[in-house]
Design a protein around this motif. Structure first.
Motif, short mmCIF file in Angstrom:
data_model
loop_
_atom_site.label_atom_id
_atom_site.label_comp_id
_atom_site.label_asym_id
_atom_site.label_seq_id
_atom_site.Cartn_x
_atom_site.Cartn_y
_atom_site.Cartn_z
N LEU A 1 0.81 -1.24 0.00
CA LEU A 1 0.00 0.00 0.00
C LEU A 1 0.83 1.27 0.00
N ASP A 2 1.99 1.24 0.63
CA ASP A 2 2.75 2.49 0.79
C ASP A 2 3.95 2.60 -0.16
N GLY A 3 4.13 1.59 -1.01
CA GLY A 3 5.29 1.56 -1.90
C GLY A 3 5.37 2.75 -2.84
N HIS A 4 4.21 3.35 -3.18
CA HIS A 4 4.23 4.45 -4.14
C HIS A 4 4.50 5.80 -3.47
N LEU A 5 4.60 5.82 -2.14
CA LEU A 5 4.79 7.10 -1.43
C LEU A 5 6.27 7.47 -1.37
N CYS A 6 6.56 8.78 -1.49
CA CYS A 6 7.95 9.23 -1.27
C CYS A 6 8.16 9.35 0.24
N ASP A 7 9.40 9.58 0.66
CA ASP A 7 9.70 9.60 2.10
C ASP A 7 8.88 10.67 2.84
N ALA A 8 8.70 11.84 2.20
CA ALA A 8 7.95 12.91 2.88
C ALA A 8 6.48 12.48 3.05
N GLU A 9 5.93 11.79 2.04
CA GLU A 9 4.53 11.33 2.17
C GLU A 9 4.42 10.24 3.23
N LYS A 10 5.44 9.38 3.28
CA LYS A 10 5.45 8.33 4.32
C LYS A 10 5.47 8.97 5.71
N ALA A 11 6.22 10.07 5.84
CA ALA A 11 6.30 10.77 7.13
C ALA A 11 4.93 11.36 7.49
N ILE A 12 4.24 11.93 6.50
CA ILE A 12 2.90 12.49 6.76
C ILE A 12 1.95 11.36 7.15
N ALA A 13 2.04 10.24 6.43
CA ALA A 13 1.16 9.10 6.74
C ALA A 13 1.41 8.63 8.18
N HIS A 14 2.68 8.55 8.55
CA HIS A 14 3.01 8.10 9.91
C HIS A 14 2.47 9.08 10.96
N GLY A 15 2.73 10.36 10.75
CA GLY A 15 2.30 11.37 11.73
C GLY A 15 0.79 11.41 11.89
N LEU A 16 0.07 11.38 10.78
CA LEU A 16 -1.40 11.46 10.87
C LEU A 16 -1.98 10.17 11.45
N THR A 17 -1.35 9.05 11.12
CA THR A 17 -1.84 7.78 11.69
C THR A 17 -1.68 7.79 13.20
N LYS A 18 -0.56 8.32 13.66
CA LYS A 18 -0.36 8.38 15.12
C LYS A 18 -1.33 9.38 15.76
N MET A 19 -1.66 10.47 15.06
CA MET A 19 -2.65 11.41 15.60
C MET A 19 -4.00 10.69 15.76
N ILE A 20 -4.34 9.87 14.77
CA ILE A 20 -5.60 9.13 14.82
C ILE A 20 -5.57 8.11 15.96
N ASP A 21 -4.49 7.32 15.99
CA ASP A 21 -4.42 6.19 16.94
C ASP A 21 -4.24 6.64 18.38
N GLU A 22 -3.45 7.68 18.57
CA GLU A 22 -3.05 8.03 19.93
C GLU A 22 -3.82 9.22 20.50
N ASN A 23 -4.57 9.93 19.66
CA ASN A 23 -5.26 11.11 20.16
C ASN A 23 -6.75 11.05 19.83
N LEU A 24 -7.07 11.04 18.52
CA LEU A 24 -8.49 11.06 18.14
C LEU A 24 -9.23 9.83 18.69
N TYR A 25 -8.54 8.69 18.71
CA TYR A 25 -9.12 7.45 19.24
C TYR A 25 -9.73 7.67 20.63
N TRP A 26 -9.01 8.41 21.48
CA TRP A 26 -9.47 8.57 22.86
C TRP A 26 -10.77 9.36 22.95
N THR A 27 -11.03 10.20 21.95
CA THR A 27 -12.28 10.94 21.98
C THR A 27 -13.46 10.01 21.66
N VAL A 28 -13.19 8.94 20.90
CA VAL A 28 -14.23 7.94 20.65
C VAL A 28 -14.46 7.09 21.91
#
Ligand SMILES: N[C@@H](CCC(=O)N[C@@H](CS)C(=O)NCC(=O)O)C(=O)O
Length: 237
Positions: free
Chosen positions: A79-106
């Motif tokens: 799934l992530d093979g087509h992403l450049c390193d900067a996009e991979k970094a954005i994907a990682h950061g936003l995924t952690k925002m979802i998993d570690e922050n937004l999740y708790w509001t649910v």
């Protein structure tokens, strides 16, 4: 064949856990064959006492992040093979925002808001035998509350927690814009994580909460979630 251990479908959701949905969405987006085992009893066999976990060719991998990293490595960055390193970094950061922050509001909306707790209690513990059902649900809720306090999110007021979630939702909405997927025309692991949480907030009407209303006010997030659902999860209605 990959075997995914999860809680089990609830209405339009393939699972009430955003992390289980994340992994299942990854498997579907990457077109990897798998089968599922559903049930709360699998918490006991989970290496980290949490769901999801997978069994894959004799390996047991627990935690959605480790599962996706394992699958990406094994399947040539499906799934992530087509992403450049900067996009991979954005994907990682936003995924952690979802998993570690937004999740708790649910978690807060479902377990702490009293009107939703009544529904949760029936949904997850309604089949417990008497007298267990008198104290087990409240004991578990107390543990959730304690965990939220230790984490820190539980020290904020209901309004502040919804506000914290609303910042993340705006961030997701701004990054998505009018694109099909968060990072362009192809899905990435970030879309699996985003669908995991947004499906809980937008597609299910079992629970009501200001933060779920907020999620639906972002028209691009609502359209995106429905689009992903129709494309990858049309078998759940
Ligand atoms: N970091 C883990 C989190 C998994 C998680 O928190 N799962 C919750 C459901 S959303 C769970 O199994 N809770 C059961 C428990 O804590 O007893 C992941 O990414 O998979």
């Amino acid at each position: 064949m990959i075997e995914l251990y999860k809680f089990g479908a609830k209405g339009p959701l393939c699972d009430p856990s955003p992390f289980c949905v994340k992994v299942e969405a990854y498997l579907r987006m990457a077109d990897l064959p798998y089968k599922t085992h559903s049930g709360i009893q699998f918490l006991r066999s989970s290496p980290k006492d949490k769901l999801p976990y997978i069994k894959d060719d004799g390996a047991t991998v627990s935690d959605s992040t480790f599962i996706i990293r394992h699958l990406e490595k094994k399947h040539n960055n499906a799934l992530d093979g087509h992403l450049c390193d900067a996009e991979k970094a954005i994907a990682h950061g936003l995924t952690k925002m979802i998993d570690e922050n937004l999740y708790w509001t649910v978690v807060h909306a479902r377990w702490i808001l009293d009107h939703n707790w009544l529904i949760m209690k029936e949904m997850f513990f309604g089949s417990l035998a008497f007298p267990l059902k008198l104290f087990i649900p409240n004991m578990i809720r107390k543990n959730v509350r304690k965990g939220m306090k230790k984490h820190g999110i539980g020290r904020h007021s209901d309004t502040e927690i919804a506000e914290i979630g609303s910042w993340d939702l705006k961030c997701l909405s701004d990054v998505l814009g009018d694109k099909n997927y968060f990072l362009g025309d192809r899905p990435s692991s970030l879309d699996a994580a985003a669908y995991g949480i947004l499906s809980q907030m937008i597609l299910s009407d079992t629970f009501t909460a200001p933060i779920f209303d907020k999620a639906r006010t972002h028209q691009n997030l609502a359209a995106y979630t429905n689009r992903i659902h129709d494309k990858y999860f049309a078998d759940y209605t």
